[in-house]
Design a protein around this motif. Structure first.
Motif, PDB file in Angstrom:
ATOM      1  N   SER A 137       0.862  -1.183   0.000  1.00  0.00           N
ATOM      2  CA  SER A 137       0.000   0.000   0.000  1.00  0.00           C
ATOM      3  C   SER A 137       0.896   1.230   0.000  1.00  0.00           C
ATOM      4  N   ASP A 138       0.328   2.359  -0.372  1.00  0.00           N
ATOM      5  CA  ASP A 138       1.109   3.597  -0.429  1.00  0.00           C
ATOM      6  C   ASP A 138       0.144   4.771  -0.371  1.00  0.00           C
ATOM      7  N   TYR A 139       0.712   5.958  -0.157  1.00  0.00           N
ATOM      8  CA  TYR A 139      -0.105   7.160  -0.228  1.00  0.00           C
ATOM      9  C   TYR A 139      -0.365   7.479  -1.693  1.00  0.00           C
ATOM     10  N   VAL A 140      -1.642   7.491  -2.042  1.00  0.00           N
ATOM     11  CA  VAL A 140      -2.059   7.706  -3.426  1.00  0.00           C
ATOM     12  C   VAL A 140      -2.810   9.030  -3.521  1.00  0.00           C
ATOM     13  N   GLN A 141      -2.436   9.867  -4.496  1.00  0.00           N
ATOM     14  CA  GLN A 141      -3.132  11.146  -4.692  1.00  0.00           C
ATOM     15  C   GLN A 141      -4.486  10.907  -5.350  1.00  0.00           C
ATOM     16  N   LYS A 142      -5.505  11.580  -4.813  1.00  0.00           N
ATOM     17  CA  LYS A 142      -6.850  11.453  -5.373  1.00  0.00           C
ATOM     18  C   LYS A 142      -7.463  12.829  -5.557  1.00  0.00           C
ATOM     19  N   GLU A 143      -8.240  12.993  -6.618  1.00  0.00           N
ATOM     20  CA  GLU A 143      -9.018  14.201  -6.865  1.00  0.00           C
ATOM     21  C   GLU A 143     -10.487  13.803  -6.860  1.00  0.00           C
ATOM     22  N   PHE A 176      -3.877   6.548   2.133  1.00  0.00           N
ATOM     23  CA  PHE A 176      -3.059   5.333   2.221  1.00  0.00           C
ATOM     24  C   PHE A 176      -3.891   4.169   1.694  1.00  0.00           C
ATOM     25  N   SER A 177      -3.479   3.627   0.548  1.00  0.00           N
ATOM     26  CA  SER A 177      -4.336   2.660  -0.144  1.00  0.00           C
ATOM     27  C   SER A 177      -3.486   1.638  -0.890  1.00  0.00           C
ATOM     28  N   SER A 178      -4.069   0.462  -1.094  1.00  0.00           N
ATOM     29  CA  SER A 178      -3.413  -0.567  -1.917  1.00  0.00           C
ATOM     30  C   SER A 178      -3.760  -0.382  -3.397  1.00  0.00           C
ATOM     31  N   ASP A 179      -4.584   0.641  -3.698  1.00  0.00           N
ATOM     32  CA  ASP A 179      -4.976   0.909  -5.081  1.00  0.00           C
ATOM     33  C   ASP A 179      -3.866   1.688  -5.791  1.00  0.00           C
ATOM     34  N   ARG A 180      -2.742   1.020  -5.981  1.00  0.00           N
ATOM     35  CA  ARG A 180      -1.584   1.619  -6.646  1.00  0.00           C
ATOM     36  C   ARG A 180      -1.353   0.924  -7.979  1.00  0.00           C
ATOM     37  N   VAL A 181      -0.535   1.515  -8.827  1.00  0.00           N
ATOM     38  CA  VAL A 181      -0.450   1.080 -10.218  1.00  0.00           C
ATOM     39  C   VAL A 181      -0.055  -0.391 -10.351  1.00  0.00           C
ATOM     40  N   GLU A 182       0.870  -0.882  -9.529  1.00  0.00           N
ATOM     41  CA  GLU A 182       1.313  -2.276  -9.635  1.00  0.00           C
ATOM     42  C   GLU A 182       0.165  -3.238  -9.352  1.00  0.00           C
TER      43      GLU A 182
END
Length: 405
Positions: A137-143, A176-182
Motif C-alpha cells: 500500500s502507499d499514499y495515493v493522490q486522489k481528486e 493510504f491505499s493498496s490501489d496503486r499502479v502495480e
C-alpha cells in the motif's frame, strides 16, 4: 489442438485431427498475412490437402476469438507432448528478463495441462508467494468532488465544477491505499486470464485472488501504467509477478504481432531459444572467465568511422578467441553438406576474420535421435578451424566438455 514444428493445419468443418473450422482457419490466415516478416506460420499448399497453415520455427500458443487454442511445440526426437513441454519450459527459463526463470518443472509432471494453462499456473504460483508476503500500500493522490473539505481545495476545478453546487468541494488529497499502479496491473491480469483460462483449478484460484484485490481498480491504460512502475528494493517481491503481467497484457514481450483476429498469442523463436539455452549451459558449466552472447563489438564495414552491417555472433568467449553460432536445425546426411547452410559458413568466416584473435569457430546444432559423428570443416588457409557439434537438449550431462570434443 497441438502441432509440432513444420506440421500443418487444414480446414474442414468435420472434427478431425489437425482440422479446424473454415472461419478459424481464415482468422489465422489473416494473422499470418499481417505478420509475414515474422513467419509465425506459413501459408502453403500440400498435395492432396490443398491450402494449409504450416508451423515454422516459432513455438507457443495461439488462441482465436472463437476460443480455438493451438499449441505449437518444438520438434525434438520422438518425444511425447509432455516431454516436449518440459524441455520447452527448461529452455524458456534461460531467457533474459523473462518470468519463467523460477518455475520448478517438477510441478509440470503432475499436471498434463495445455501450454496456456501451464503459463497461467506459473503466474498464479508467483502471485501466491507475493500475497503471502502481503501486497503493498502507499499514499495515493486522489481528486474528488466531496461534500466536505479534505486535503487541498483545487480552486480552478472548484469554480468549474461547483458554481451551482456551493455545498461541494473539489479537493486533492492523499490516501493510504493498496490501489496503486502495480496492484491495478495485477488485478487487470487476473480478470484477463479468467476469461482466457479453461481450467477449473486455475479459474478457482483466480477468483480467490480477485477477492484479495477486490477494492483495487483495474488499469485503463496498460502501457502507460507499466511505464510508471519503479522497481526498487522495497518492490523486489513484485518483479516476477509484473514480468508475467507484462507478458500476458502486452503479449509482445517476446513476439510482436499485428492484427485483431487473434485473441491471444505468445510465441517464441526457437532459434533464439536454442541460442539462449546453449549460452546458459556454457556459462554455468564451463570455466570461461569472459563469455557474452550477441556481442556487438564489430561491423563488417565502416563509413566515416561509423560502423555499417553489425556483426553479432551468438556467443563470444574471451573477447573472440572462441566464436559460436547456434542453429535450430536438424542436419541430414542425405543433403548437400549435410544441410549446413552456405550463408552460415560465410557468416562464421566474417566473424573469424573480424575477431583477429579467433582460434576456434563452432557451429552448434541440436542433437537428433540419429547418432552423428562430429563434422569437421576447415577454411582454405586452415587458420580458422571450424567444428560442427551437436547439443543434447534433453540430457544436459551429455554436453560436458562440449567444446573439447
Amino acid at each position: 489442438m497441438i502441432l509440432k514444428e513444420f506440421e500443418f493445419l487444414q480446414y474442414k468443418d468435420d472434427k478431425k485431427e489437425n482440422y479446424i473450422k473454415s472461419e478459424t482457419f481464415e482468422a489465422i490466415e489473416k494473422f499470418v498475412l499481417e505478420n509475414e516478416t515474422e513467419q509465425y506460420l506459413k501459408i502453403t499448399t500440400k498435395k492432396g490437402f490443398g491450402k494449409v497453415l504450416q508451423a515454422q520455427n516459432y513455438v507457443g500458443v495461439i488462441q482465436t476469438k472463437d476460443g480455438t487454442t493451438i499449441e505449437i511445440l518444438p520438434k525434438i526426437k520422438n518425444f511425447d507432448e509432455q516431454k516436449l513441454k518440459e524441455i520447452l519450459i527448461n529452455m524458456l527459463k534461460t531467457l533474459k528478463k523473462s518470468p519463467f526463470k523460477k518455475f520448478n518443472t517438477a510441478n509440470l509432471k503432475a499436471h498434463k495441462m495445455p501450454l496456456l494453462e501451464i503459463f497461467i499456473s506459473m503466474f498464479l504460483e508467483e502471485l501466491s508467494k507475493l500475497i503471502q508476503k502481503g501486497i503493498k500500500s502507499d499514499y495515493v493522490q486522489k481528486e474528488e468532488n466531496l461534500k466536505f473539505l479534505k486535503g487541498k481545495l483545487k480552486i480552478s476545478e472548484q469554480i468549474k465544477q461547483n458554481s451551482v453546487h456551493k455545498e461541494r468541494f473539489f479537493v486533492l488529497y492523499e490516501e493510504f491505499s493498496s490501489d496503486r499502479v502495480e496492484n491495478r496491473l495485477i488485478k487487470t491480469t487476473l480478470e484477463y486470464l479468467y476469461k482466457k483460462s479453461k481450467s477449473n483449478k486455475n479459474q478457482q484460484r483466480i477468483r480467490e485472488f480477485l477477492f484479495v484485490f477486490d477494492e483495487i481498480k483495474i488499469s485503463h491504460n496498460i502501457k502507460t501504467d507499466f511505464e510508471k512502475i519503479k522497481l526498487n528494493r522495497q518492490m523486489k517481491d513484485y518483479e516476477q509477478v509484473l514480468l508475467w503481467c507484462k507478458t500476458f497484457l502486452l503479449e509482445n514481450s517476446f513476439s510482436p504481432y499485428k492484427g485483431n483476429d487473434i485473441a491471444f498469442a505468445l510465441l517464441f523463436d526457437m532459434n533464439l531459444l536454442f541460442e539462449s539455452y546453449v549460452y546458459d549451459y556454457l556459462k554455468r558449466k564451463d570455466s570461461f572467465e569472459n563469455i557474452k552472447n550477441q556481442d556487438k563489438k564489430h561491423h563488417l564495414a565502416y563509413e566515416n568511422e561509423k560502423g555499417k552491417f553489425a556483426l553479432k555472433p551468438d556467443i563470444v568467449v574471451d573477447d573472440g578467441k572462441i566464436i559460436i553460432d547456434t542453429k535450430w536445425k536438424i542436419l541430414n546426411e542425405n543433403k548437400s553438406n549435410q544441410g549446413i547452410s552456405q550463408s552460415d559458413m560465410y557468416q562464421l568466416y566474417a566473424y573469424g576474420k573480424k575477431y583477429k584473435i579467433c582460434e576456434n569457430l563452432y557451429l552448434i546444432y541440436p542433437k537428433d535421435e540419429v547418432e552423428k559423428g562430429n563434422l569437421y570443416h576447415y577454411y582454405e588457409d586452415k587458420k580458422l578451424p571450424l567444428k560442427v557439434l551437436f547439443f543434447d537438449v534433453e540430457n544436459l550431462e551429455n554436453n560436458e566438455n562440449l567444446l573439447n570434443k
